[in-house]
Design a protein around this motif. Structure first.
Motif, mmCIF file in Angstrom:
data_model
loop_
_atom_site.group_PDB
_atom_site.id
_atom_site.type_symbol
_atom_site.label_atom_id
_atom_site.label_comp_id
_atom_site.label_asym_id
_atom_site.label_seq_id
_atom_site.Cartn_x
_atom_site.Cartn_y
_atom_site.Cartn_z
ATOM 1 N N GLU A 155 0.932 -1.117 0.100
ATOM 2 C CA GLU A 155 -0.099 0.187 -0.010
ATOM 3 C C GLU A 155 0.697 0.808 -0.165
ATOM 4 N N SER A 159 0.808 3.692 -3.068
ATOM 5 C CA SER A 159 0.541 5.659 -2.123
ATOM 6 C C SER A 159 1.440 6.225 -3.290
ATOM 7 N N ASP A 203 -2.599 9.668 2.565
ATOM 8 C CA ASP A 203 -2.771 8.234 1.953
ATOM 9 C C ASP A 203 -4.412 8.414 1.932
ATOM 10 N N LYS A 204 -4.673 8.035 2.342
ATOM 11 C CA LYS A 204 -6.648 7.242 2.539
ATOM 12 C C LYS A 204 -7.297 8.538 1.419
ATOM 13 N N TYR A 207 -6.121 7.485 -2.230
ATOM 14 C CA TYR A 207 -6.659 5.996 -3.093
ATOM 15 C C TYR A 207 -7.900 6.281 -2.931
ATOM 16 N N LEU A 212 -8.326 3.372 -6.088
ATOM 17 C CA LEU A 212 -7.418 2.202 -5.830
ATOM 18 C C LEU A 212 -7.817 0.903 -4.353
ATOM 19 N N ARG A 214 -7.785 -1.160 -0.976
ATOM 20 C CA ARG A 214 -7.364 -1.002 0.157
ATOM 21 C C ARG A 214 -6.500 -2.544 0.449
#
Length: 221
Positions: A155, A159, A203-204, A207, A212, A214
């Motif tokens: 992840e 990112s 980052d959240k 995504y 994208l 998780r």
């Protein structure tokens, strides 16, 4: 408490402490929970910190505002984590846990994520990494915490690639939104805590922006 119950346990405990089962955690709150999990803060320390924060709030003679964010609990959580780190019983080290997920559910999660990454241009190498994990899934299934750490590392790589594709304006808007949400709580956090939270929150958002998947087992559906 099970390693993979972290998010739901924190949310439900905060709701009980706040006496509001309908209260939903904000994106900032979820980012904070994730930053605690990634930093290795024990779940028990988080729950104790929440309780201590609400006890302190209820002891006030004047309560001008309800506790509306986990950020209010940050200092208490760190204090509890430090206390636990200095008093870890030897019997708690290496304790085995039963897997919280069926093998087939883990397989389906990894396959779904690999498919989503193949559909997003530029992430084919990570999709291949997931395929490799699937090939040896029976062995990885015996060490789910280690598997989740591998997925979290992927992840981070995902990112980093996604951030390079953001325009300056898009990144500016994300940071501005973060600053507005963090403003009331900056004085309650250390510089290291703020850095971790900012990274997790951004980052959240990245995504979500690029749709994208998780990868962590915490996000299995």
């Amino acid at each position: 408490m099970n390693y993979f119950n972290y998010f739901t346990e924190v949310e439900e405990h905060f709701q009980r402490a706040r006496a509001s089962a309908l209260f939903l955690l904000s994106p900032l709150d979820w980012a904070m929970v994730e930053s605690w999990k990634n930093s290795g803060i024990p779940l028990e320390a988080v729950l104790r910190g929440i309780d201590a924060s609400f006890e302190k709030w209820r002891s006030r003679k004047q309560k001008t505002q309800m506790v509306n964010s986990l950020a209010y609990c940050t200092q208490a959580v760190m204090k509890e984590a430090e206390a636990m780190a200095n008093n870890i019983p030897s019997s708690a080290v290496g304790a085995a846990e039963e897997s919280p997920f069926p093998l087939e559910a883990v397989k389906a999660h990894l396959a779904k994520c690999a498919e989503a990454l193949r559909a997003a241009a530029g992430y084919e190498q990570m999709a291949e990494s997931l395929d490799a994990l699937l090939t040896g899934i029976e062995e990885h299934f015996q060490h789910l915490e280690e598997l989740d750490q591998r997925l979290t590392a992927l992840e981070d790589k995902m990112s980093a690639i996604a951030r390079t594709r953001l325009s300056e304006e898009e990144l500016f808007r994300m940071r501005r939104e973060l600053d507005l949400q963090l403003k009331p709580y900056r004085g309650k956090m250390t510089a290291d805590q703020l850095i971790r939270l900012e990274k997790t929150y951004l980052d959240k958002k990245v995504y979500e922006h690029f749709r994208l998947p998780r990868l962590s087992l915490f996000y299995m559906s």
